[in-house]
Design a protein around this motif. Structure first.
Motif, mmCIF file in Angstrom:
data_model
loop_
_atom_site.group_PDB
_atom_site.id
_atom_site.type_symbol
_atom_site.label_atom_id
_atom_site.label_comp_id
_atom_site.label_asym_id
_atom_site.label_seq_id
_atom_site.Cartn_x
_atom_site.Cartn_y
_atom_site.Cartn_z
ATOM 1 N N ARG A 458 5.978 11.009 -19.729
ATOM 2 C CA ARG A 458 7.274 11.054 -19.058
ATOM 3 C C ARG A 458 8.376 11.210 -19.820
ATOM 4 O O ARG A 458 9.334 11.646 -19.419
ATOM 5 C CB ARG A 458 7.188 9.586 -18.193
ATOM 6 N N LYS A 459 8.265 10.504 -21.174
ATOM 7 C CA LYS A 459 9.233 10.790 -21.988
ATOM 8 C C LYS A 459 9.408 12.195 -22.329
ATOM 9 O O LYS A 459 10.547 12.731 -22.508
ATOM 10 C CB LYS A 459 9.115 10.076 -23.162
ATOM 11 N N ILE A 460 8.419 12.906 -22.601
ATOM 12 C CA ILE A 460 8.184 14.129 -23.049
ATOM 13 C C ILE A 460 8.999 15.107 -21.846
ATOM 14 O O ILE A 460 9.741 16.102 -22.232
ATOM 15 C CB ILE A 460 6.986 14.779 -23.519
ATOM 16 N N LEU A 461 8.469 14.884 -20.583
ATOM 17 C CA LEU A 461 9.002 15.505 -19.472
ATOM 18 C C LEU A 461 10.500 15.366 -19.177
ATOM 19 O O LEU A 461 11.447 16.228 -19.046
ATOM 20 C CB LEU A 461 8.283 15.312 -18.260
ATOM 21 N N ALA A 462 10.919 13.943 -19.574
ATOM 22 C CA ALA A 462 12.332 13.807 -19.331
ATOM 23 C C ALA A 462 13.235 14.604 -20.398
ATOM 24 O O ALA A 462 14.254 15.246 -19.873
ATOM 25 C CB ALA A 462 12.729 12.248 -19.551
#
Length: 513
Positions: A458-462
């Motif tokens: 989720r951090k990478i996608l954000a």
């Protein structure tokens, strides 16, 4: 004959087999003691939860009462000095949570009246022994030929069901057992059909059904009388227990339990399967097979409590088979319960958990094959074998039985009523299984969502979305500047914007990231 007052209109009949879960949410110090605030939940719905407040002394009293089970219970020890220290209270809270976790995962303990009243005092505040004695005394007033010899305290696992040892004045040396029970949540027969079914019980005869002397029902309860058997049940036989002893004392931690020899397993198993097959052919729902509901009478196993399904009582193994959506018919329930009985006959104890990951060696590989077809994880994902299929397995197919012919007469109207009641039972089961399945899926999704790997994703996608948004804004700003410059360098306000000499605006589509 009225055994009990009428049920209140709209009264909810609680299913006592639905598991209670509990979490100690907080603690608070009040003068010289600490109180623990516990959140208790019935089933999978968070809406069906409540708070209770308990002191350590309440846990200690419960623990003392549960010592009859013979189990080693992990209650944190007492501490007289320093018991108000913050770190000690936090440590004790963790210990008490571990204690509660242990109790609610023990099938016999979690089902007992003591634990239910500790966790749910609102729904379990009644004195069920007193209620039973009041209603049975009404029966004795209308049937003066019977006398009470002694109460059989907590002989069974149901605390809404009570047992009395009685005798007839005509035959004072013969002992019989009277059982009284409230109607349960699966009671779908009308009063007339219930009375009809109960009155037929003494007339029914089958070589593998324990006979009934007398049976009747009211609008709220049922009463049945049978001959007392001092040899006890199949479970008493396996655990070397005294039939009159308390259920927890006999079965929680038996000291001398032992499995049966191969020939007994084959014979008793075949007899149980034959009577189950017969009941389903007669469209009589059962669903209450467990080793304490099988009486040993000479060389024969005989089923007890045929009336339980008429009275709508939930099954002993219901908390188990509600976890599998494949066990959704009364026949599948009986087959699943038979798997438990076969396991106990083989190993002398119930399985530690279900589904069973691996089975110990047995006196015959055919036993393990049958157990795998019922209690393994693969069986739970597929479907239960039928009773007819079990009878054709190598373990039972060659067992010869010489039994008398059954005597069973059921009016066609009652047959239809029993069929309709069976369908209602299965519908309620299916709805409960669907709710549990939805809860499991949600729990898995939440667990996956909260995992470290998922958090990284989720951090990478954000970050990607943030960069993409920044790029889009830069392109939009550039487009606006170009559009403004082009407008100022045109041929005057009178020149139409659609003039062929006007430049074409740049594309406003974002650049792919």
């Amino acid at each position: 004959m009225a055994l009990m007052e009428k049920r209140s209109p709209g009264k909810v009949l609680l299913d006592d087999t639905v598991p209670l879960r509990c979490v100690i949410e907080a603690s608070q110090n009040l003068q010289s003691h600490t109180e623990y605030i516990i959140r208790v939940q019935r089933g999978v719905s968070a809406e069906n939860s409540w708070q209770i407040i308990r002191r350590y002394s309440d846990f200690d009293i419960l623990n003392s009462n549960l010592q009859i089970s013979g189990l080693i219970l992990p209650l944190p020890p007492k501490k007289l000095i320093g018991n108000m220290d913050r770190e000690f209270i936090a440590e004790r809270q963790r210990g008490l949570q571990n204690y509660l976790n242990f109790i609610i995962t023990q099938h016999v303990l979690s089902s007992c009246e003591l634990v239910k009243k500790f966790l749910d005092p609102t729904n379990y505040s009644s004195n069920y022994t007193e209620i039973a004695l009041q209603q049975v005394s009404m029966f004795f007033r209308s049937e003066p030929n019977w006398e009470v010899v002694e109460p059989l305290k907590e002989m069974g696992w149901r605390f809404r069901k009570r047992y009395l040892l009685i005798k007839s004045k005509d035959q004072p040396k013969e002992r019989q057992v009277l059982s009284w029970a409230d109607l349960g949540p699966d009671m779908f027969l009308c009063d007339k059909d219930l009375q009809s079914a109960m009155k037929l019980l003494p007339s029914w005869s089958h070589p593998y059904i324990y006979p009934v002397t007398f049976a009747t029902a009211s609008e709220s309860s049922g009463l049945v009388i049978r001959m007392y058997n001092d040899k006890g049940t199949l479970r008493d036989y396996i655990c070397k227990a005294k039939p009159k002893d308390c259920f927890m004392k006999k079965y929680c931690s038996p000291k001398k339990s032992q499995g049966l020899d191969l020939q007994q397993i084959k014979l008793f198993g075949r007899q149980i399967l034959e009577v189950l097959k017969f009941l389903h052919e007669k469209r009589i729902p059962y669903g209450h097979l467990h080793s304490s509901n099988v009486m040993i009478d000479g060389d024969a196993c005989k089923l007890l409590d045929i009336e339980n399904s008429f009275l709508g009582l939930p099954s002993y193994y219901r908390p188990y088979y509600t976890q599998s959506r494949k066990i959704n018919t009364t026949e599948a329930i009986d087959v699943y319960c038979f798997g438990h009985v076969l396991y106990e006959m083989t190993y002398g104890k119930p399985p530690d958990s279900v589904p069973v990951d691996s089975f110990p060696s047995a006196s015959s590989s055919h036993i393990v094959s049958v157990l795998q077809s019922i209690l393994s994880a693969e069986a739970w994902k597929a479907s239960m074998p039928t009773i007819a299929q079990l009878l054709e397995t190598p373990l039972f197919v060659d067992v010869m039985l010489n039994a008398e012919k059954p005597q069973f007469k059921i009016p066609s109207k009652l047959k239809e009523a029993l069929k309709a009641a069976k369908e209602c039972m299965e519908k309620r089961l299916t709805e409960e299984q669907k709710a549990i399945h939805r809860h499991k899926r949600l729990a898995r999704a939440q667990s996956h969502h909260g995992s470290e790997e998922e958090k990284k994703k989720r951090k990478i996608l954000a970050r990607k979305k943030s960069k993409q948004s920044l790029t889009e804004n830069e392109v939009d700003d550039s487009a606006k500047i170009n559009h403004s410059n082009n407008a100022n360098s045109g041929s005057g306000a009178s020149s139409p914007l659609t003039s062929p000499s006007s430049p074409t605006p740049p594309s406003t589509e974002p650049t792919p990231f």
